[in-house]
Design a protein around this motif. Structure first.
Motif, short mmCIF file in Angstrom:
data_model
loop_
_atom_site.label_atom_id
_atom_site.label_comp_id
_atom_site.label_asym_id
_atom_site.label_seq_id
_atom_site.Cartn_x
_atom_site.Cartn_y
_atom_site.Cartn_z
N TYR A 219 0.86 -1.18 0.00
CA TYR A 219 0.00 0.00 0.00
C TYR A 219 0.90 1.24 0.00
CZ TYR A 219 -3.44 -3.40 1.73
OH TYR A 219 -4.24 -4.50 1.89
N GLU A 220 0.65 2.17 -0.92
CA GLU A 220 1.46 3.39 -1.01
C GLU A 220 0.67 4.57 -0.46
OE1 GLU A 220 4.57 3.73 -2.06
OE2 GLU A 220 4.90 1.67 -2.74
N LEU A 221 1.30 5.33 0.44
CA LEU A 221 0.63 6.49 1.03
C LEU A 221 1.54 7.71 0.97
CD1 LEU A 221 -1.05 4.92 4.18
CD2 LEU A 221 -2.18 5.69 2.11
N PRO A 222 1.00 8.85 0.54
CA PRO A 222 1.80 10.08 0.45
C PRO A 222 2.06 10.67 1.82
CG PRO A 222 -0.46 10.56 -0.15
CD PRO A 222 -0.38 9.07 0.04
N SER A 223 3.25 11.24 1.98
CA SER A 223 3.62 11.92 3.23
C SER A 223 4.63 13.01 2.89
CB SER A 223 4.23 10.92 4.22
OG SER A 223 4.69 11.57 5.39
N GLY A 224 4.59 14.10 3.62
CA GLY A 224 5.50 15.20 3.36
C GLY A 224 6.23 15.65 4.62
N TRP A 225 7.33 16.34 4.41
CA TRP A 225 8.14 16.85 5.52
C TRP A 225 8.59 18.26 5.15
CZ3 TRP A 225 13.81 14.88 6.60
CH2 TRP A 225 14.33 15.55 7.74
N ASP A 226 8.13 19.24 5.91
CA ASP A 226 8.48 20.64 5.66
C ASP A 226 9.91 20.89 6.15
OD1 ASP A 226 8.78 23.40 5.58
OD2 ASP A 226 6.72 23.80 6.20
N ILE A 227 10.84 21.03 5.20
CA ILE A 227 12.25 21.20 5.55
C ILE A 227 12.74 22.63 5.29
CG2 ILE A 227 12.80 18.76 5.19
CD1 ILE A 227 14.03 19.61 2.46
N THR A 228 11.81 23.58 5.20
CA THR A 228 12.17 24.96 4.86
C THR A 228 13.28 25.50 5.77
OG1 THR A 228 9.88 25.32 4.18
CG2 THR A 228 11.26 27.29 4.50
N GLU A 229 13.19 25.20 7.07
CA GLU A 229 14.17 25.74 8.02
C GLU A 229 15.59 25.22 7.77
OE1 GLU A 229 10.38 26.88 9.52
OE2 GLU A 229 11.12 24.94 8.81
N CYS A 230 15.71 24.11 7.03
CA CYS A 230 17.05 23.59 6.72
C CYS A 230 17.89 24.59 5.93
CB CYS A 230 16.95 22.30 5.90
SG CYS A 230 16.38 20.87 6.82
N PHE A 231 17.23 25.54 5.28
CA PHE A 231 17.93 26.48 4.41
C PHE A 231 18.03 27.87 5.03
CE2 PHE A 231 15.76 23.20 2.03
CZ PHE A 231 16.79 22.68 1.27
N ILE A 232 17.66 27.98 6.31
CA ILE A 232 17.76 29.26 7.02
C ILE A 232 19.01 29.22 7.89
CG2 ILE A 232 16.66 30.80 8.66
CD1 ILE A 232 13.96 29.66 7.79
N GLU A 233 19.95 30.04 7.58
CA GLU A 233 21.24 30.06 8.28
C GLU A 233 21.04 30.27 9.78
OE1 GLU A 233 25.29 29.59 8.43
OE2 GLU A 233 24.07 29.54 6.61
N LEU A 259 30.26 20.06 1.19
CA LEU A 259 29.33 18.96 1.44
C LEU A 259 27.96 19.50 1.82
CD1 LEU A 259 28.67 15.97 1.77
CD2 LEU A 259 29.63 16.07 4.08
N ARG A 260 27.94 20.54 2.67
CA ARG A 260 26.67 21.16 3.05
C ARG A 260 25.94 21.68 1.82
NH1 ARG A 260 29.70 23.96 7.00
NH2 ARG A 260 29.20 25.94 5.97
N ARG A 261 26.65 22.38 0.95
CA ARG A 261 26.03 22.96 -0.24
C ARG A 261 25.49 21.87 -1.16
NH1 ARG A 261 30.53 26.42 -0.01
NH2 ARG A 261 31.59 25.17 -1.60
N ARG A 262 26.26 20.81 -1.36
CA ARG A 262 25.83 19.74 -2.26
C ARG A 262 24.57 19.06 -1.74
NH1 ARG A 262 30.74 15.85 -3.30
NH2 ARG A 262 29.22 14.85 -4.68
N LEU A 263 24.51 18.84 -0.42
CA LEU A 263 23.34 18.18 0.14
C LEU A 263 22.12 19.09 0.07
CD1 LEU A 263 22.16 15.71 1.42
CD2 LEU A 263 22.90 16.54 3.66
N GLN A 264 22.30 20.37 0.37
CA GLN A 264 21.18 21.29 0.30
C GLN A 264 20.67 21.45 -1.13
OE1 GLN A 264 23.01 24.62 2.43
NE2 GLN A 264 21.70 24.24 4.21
#
Length: 293
Positions: A219-233, A259-264
């Motif tokens: 069974y496939e179910l959609p889910s999301g994760w708000d990661i906006t703060e990951c990009f706030i210094e 590495l940080r830049r590549r992952l972001q």
């Protein structure tokens, strides 16, 4: 001097994981599955439960006691009057303590007994084999825990063998359509070596099940994760999110800038995330795999 990168301790993981739950729809996704599918799934246990007064279930997972208790309540509703013997296998002492506290606050679980094993799944398996016991369970579920298992095929094989006749094994794992799958497949080199988990999604598990020759449904179910703060210094929440995502303590403060830049940058790719009302939503889609005995 910049401190060296290291993996999260058990306590640090709990903190990072809580931040993930607070900003994702992981619980809501599982609630939807419980509402739409679980009653029919556990109703299928009636063949084995009609011949005995007690139902045995086994939880293997590194989180979500709330979800487990909801599944128990569904079992109670579908099979009223049946006592439930619930065993929990969980290595993290904080998760065990949190689960016990939830049980203490739940007055509607009088017909449910709880046994906690503060062990990894491998330690539990070895303990059972050393004791020469092979307890059978009507329902076993593995909630997002196979990433940390040393030998996934043998672990699934062992716990599948623990199912009673007509029992069911539920495996909850990240979907192949999730951002995690894309990140692990295309940007693995961006992730630190300190995170030693298995980068596995639904297709890796279903391949194991096919080799074992066991019947299963997905069974496939959609889910999301708000990661906006990951990009706030300098954002503390964003920092904990990146710690959870990488399994690294203070990733933003210890990883090399490149590495940080590549992952972001990888996190912003459309196969990983989408933009919604100015927010960056990482795809956390889940697969629920129901395995027959």
């Amino acid at each position: 001097m910049i401190p060296s990168m290291r993996s999260l301790t058990a306590e640090e993981y709990v903190e990072a994981f809580k931040t993930f739950l607070d900003h994702s729809t992981e619980h809501q996704c599982m609630d939807e599955f419980n509402k739409e599918q679980m009653p029919n799934i556990v109703a299928g246990l009636c063949h084995c439960m009609s011949h005995k007064a007690e139902h045995a279930s086994l939880l293997l997972g590194d989180f979500l006691a709330v979800v487990d208790l909801k599944m128990i309540r569904i079992l109670q509703a579908v099979h009223p009057g049946v006592s439930i013997d619930n065993e929990i296998v969980e290595p993290n002492p904080q998760h065990v303590a949190a689960y016990k506290e939830l049980v203490n606050q739940a007055p509607d679980l009088q017909n449910v007994s709880f046994i906690w094993h503060q062990l990894t799944s491998l330690e539990y398996e070895q303990q059972m084999k050393e004791k020469g016991t092979h307890k059978k369970f009507d329902f076993i579920h593995m909630i997002q825990m196979l990433y940390r298992v040393e030998d996934i095929p043998n672990t699934i094989k062992f716990f599948h063998s623990c199912l009673d006749h007509h029992g069911k094994l539920l495996i909850i794992i990240l979907s192949d359509s999730s951002g995690w799958a894309s990140l692990w497949k295309k940007s693995r080199e961006c992730l630190p070596a300190t995170d030693s988990g298995h980068y596995i999604t639904c297709s890796g598990i279903t391949e194991v099940l096919r080799r074992l020759g066991v019947e299963h449904r997905v069974y496939e179910l959609p889910s999301g994760w708000d990661i906006t703060e990951c990009f706030i210094e300098g954002d503390a929440v964003g920092g904990r999110m990146m710690d959870f995502l990488t399994g690294t303590k203070n990733f933003l403060g210890t990883a090399p800038p490149a590495l940080r830049r590549r992952l972001q940058e990888a996190l912003c790719q459309p196969e990983c995330s989408s933009s919604r009302d100015g927010r960056i939503i990482f795809s956390n889609n889940l697969s629920m795999i129901v395995v027959e005995s």
